[in-house]
Scaffold this active site. Structure first.
Site, PDB file in Angstrom:
ATOM      1  CD  GLU A 219      52.624  39.290  30.640  1.00  0.00           C
ATOM      2  OE1 GLU A 219      52.382  39.992  29.763  1.00  0.00           O
ATOM      3  OE2 GLU A 219      50.983  39.869  32.190  1.00  0.00           O
ATOM      4  CG  ASP A 244      40.176  32.229  42.544  1.00  0.00           C
ATOM      5  OD1 ASP A 244      39.105  31.769  41.726  1.00  0.00           O
ATOM      6  OD2 ASP A 244      40.690  33.103  42.146  1.00  0.00           O
TER       7      ASP A 244
END
Length: 300
Positions: A219, A244
């Protein structure tokens, strides 16, 4: 973002609302489950006029069953096909009878496809529910596509169309995003957990996820990138992942403007990028190139 239950949904007669996704490359475990289905949806009228006509059949030329006042609440039972309104042929049937165009609504939850109308005879209809609209066979254009694209579309194009019908995200856009974010469906997250968009688990459980697992990932912040672990959603099939994805977009007002362009896939791609879906300034261009190169518009 509010959580939803599979049996009830909300829709607003106007454009859509959307929600952003964080995309990450990771590995995940396979999961199995049978997704539930939606049976009805509450609906809030948000028409430009003071009232909205509910038609006898899914056609703008059909007679009126009744009119509903702006901002009033109705119940939607299912969806079907009819005359085109603002680029879409999808209509929804309301409780008590009658239809309204799907392009005038923004559903917070999907509903099932409407069963076929009973013949006007004494015989009872015993046939199955009508299937969703057929997709364009991949084989029709396979000779023009690379093998990895052919395999990806064969596995996911129907899931993208189901998501478009339920949530309004153009199938061509979601297919292009899936190609970019899963490496043509070859990422470990896609092959092992049917997660094509790197959607993470959170404190609010999605009705489509069947499991959550932690995996190593990278990240980045303004201070740089670092390795960590994150928990990702797993789905029973590609359809769960695509649904989703549509749900995430449709429930986030941050992407509301994009849903004004449900019939303009290129502009839709530009709007979600403009709203912060991806930090890569070339992201919308990459999506549009994929849509054009592979003629993904045919799936809309």
């Amino acid at each position: 973002m509010r959580e939803i239950k599979r049996s009830v949904a909300t829709l607003i007669l106007t454009g859509g609302t959307l929600a952003g996704l964080a995309t990450t490359v990771a590995t995940a475990s396979a999961a199995s489950a049978t997704p539930k289905t939606y049976s009805s949806s509450s609906a809030k009228v948000d028409a430009k006029a003071k009232t909205l006509a509910v038609r006898k059949t899914p056609s703008t030329k059909a007679g009126k069953v009744k009119t509903v006042k702006n901002r009033s609440t109705v119940t939607v039972m299912c969806w079907t096909q009819g005359t085109k309104v603002k680029g879409s042929t999808t209509w929804v049937r309301v409780k008590g009878g009658g239809y309204v165009p799907d392009t005038l609504v923004d559903r917070a939850r999907p509903v099932s496809y409407c069963p076929p109308a009973k013949a006007k005879t004494k015989a009872k209809s015993t046939g199955p529910l009508a299937p969703r609209p057929a997709i364009v066979p991949v084989s029709a254009t396979a000779r023009r596509l690379p093998s990895n694209a052919v395999a990806f579309l064969a596995k996911t194009s129907k899931a993208a169309q189901v998501s478009q019908a339920d949530w309004g995200v153009p199938a061509s856009v979601v297919l292009a995003q899936g190609i970019l974010e899963s490496g043509y469906g070859q990422s470990a997250l896609a092959t092992k957990s049917n997660n094509y968009f790197g959607i993470k688990c959170s404190s609010v459980k999605s009705p489509y996820q069947v499991a959550c697992h932690k995996y190593p990932t990278t990240e980045c912040t303004s201070k740089g990138c670092h390795k960590t672990t994150a928990t990702f959603r797993a789905y029973a099939s590609p359809t769960g992942s695509f649904e989703d994805h549509g749900r995430f977009l449709a429930l986030n007002s941050r992407y509301k403007t994009a849903f004004k362009y449900k019939s303009n896939a290129d502009q839709f791609a530009k709007e979600i990028a403009k709203a912060g879906y991806a930090t890569d300034p070339a992201y919308p261009g990459k999506l549009i190139k994929l849509m054009k190169d592979f003629d993904l518009y045919r799936y809309n």
